[in-house]
Motif scaffolding. Structure first.
Motif, PDB file in Angstrom:
ATOM      1  N   CYS A  14       0.750  -1.149   0.010  1.00  0.00           N
ATOM      2  CA  CYS A  14      -0.039  -0.049  -0.013  1.00  0.00           C
ATOM      3  C   CYS A  14       0.867   1.252   0.056  1.00  0.00           C
ATOM      4  N   ILE A  17       2.293   1.700  -3.449  1.00  0.00           N
ATOM      5  CA  ILE A  17       1.228   2.251  -4.423  1.00  0.00           C
ATOM      6  C   ILE A  17       0.951   3.649  -4.109  1.00  0.00           C
ATOM      7  N   TYR A  18       1.019   3.916  -2.806  1.00  0.00           N
ATOM      8  CA  TYR A  18       0.795   5.169  -2.580  1.00  0.00           C
ATOM      9  C   TYR A  18       1.716   6.401  -3.009  1.00  0.00           C
TER      10      TYR A  18
END
Length: 230
Positions: A14, A17-18
């Motif tokens: 995550c 991806i961020y």
């Protein structure tokens, strides 16, 4: 342990991806800003070139060659008017209007040319120019009052000279001072002294101004020739 390991892995993905999304957004913003800046530069350059073209067209209209062409056209119109006689009054009025316009343009051009012929005599015999020569003999640069007086003298002879320059480019004081001295035909080595800059700096200023205004590389002499044409 496997459960907590899975959570860590998911959190890591995550986070990646961020960071990727943030990078994409930043890249997109930078791209848009770059494109907008490029467009603004293109528009600004086109605006400058349009103003330069208008100035050059004005100079062309006041040239001796153009005056001679207008005189030839006036003679042709006079012959046509003689042949026309009293017939076709509307056509006669149109021809007379063209002749009057050409005659007016020639008179304005001849007045401007005469003013230019007398300009250097006025400048070289002025108190401002004598003060300028005193500065050269004493080896000192011009002060604020002397720059102001020189600007007023040049603008009194060459109408709106300063306004034309600033319409083309947002000049620094050095840019403007160099251009003023070129206009009164001061040599580059003396411009360096009067502006308290090196000869190399003066040469760089002139070539840079030409590049900025015309959007292409040019020599310091190219800028001199342009200034003298205004």
């Amino acid at each position: 342990m496997l459960f907590f390991g899975g959570i860590k892995k998911t959190s890591y993905l995550c986070a990646m991806i961020y960071e990727i999304l943030i990078g994409i957004v930043l890249y997109a913003v930078l791209f848009v800003v770059t494109v907008q800046n490029s467009r603004r530069k293109v528009v600004a350059l086109q605006d400058r070139l349009d103003k330069v073209r208008a100035l050059q067209e004005l100079q062309q209209a006041q040239s001796l060659q153009n005056i001679e062409r207008n005189e030839a056209k006036i003679r042709e119109l006079e012959v046509l008017l003689q042949k026309l006689g009293d017939e076709n009054s509307l056509l006669r009025l149109e021809l007379e209007e063209k002749k009057a316009t050409l005659d007016y343009n020639n008179k304005v051009a001849m007045i401007e040319n005469e003013k230019r012929r007398q300009a250097e005599t006025v400048i070289f015999s002025s108190e401002v120019y004598r003060q300028l020569q005193d500065c050269l003999r004493e080896g000192r640069s011009l002060g604020h009052q002397e720059w102001t007086a020189l600007g007023e003298l040049v603008n009194s002879i060459y109408t709106d000279f300063t306004e034309k320059l600033y319409n083309l480019y947002r000049m620094s004081d050095q840019d403007y001072h160099v251009s003023l001295l070129i206009k009164v035909r001061i040599q580059p080595k003396d411009i360096a002294l009067l502006t308290a800059h090196s000869k190399e700096s003066v040469a760089s200023t002139r070539s840079r101004l030409y590049s900025k205004v015309f959007g292409r590389k040019g020599s310091s002499k190219d800028w001199d020739d342009f200034i003298l044409s205004l």
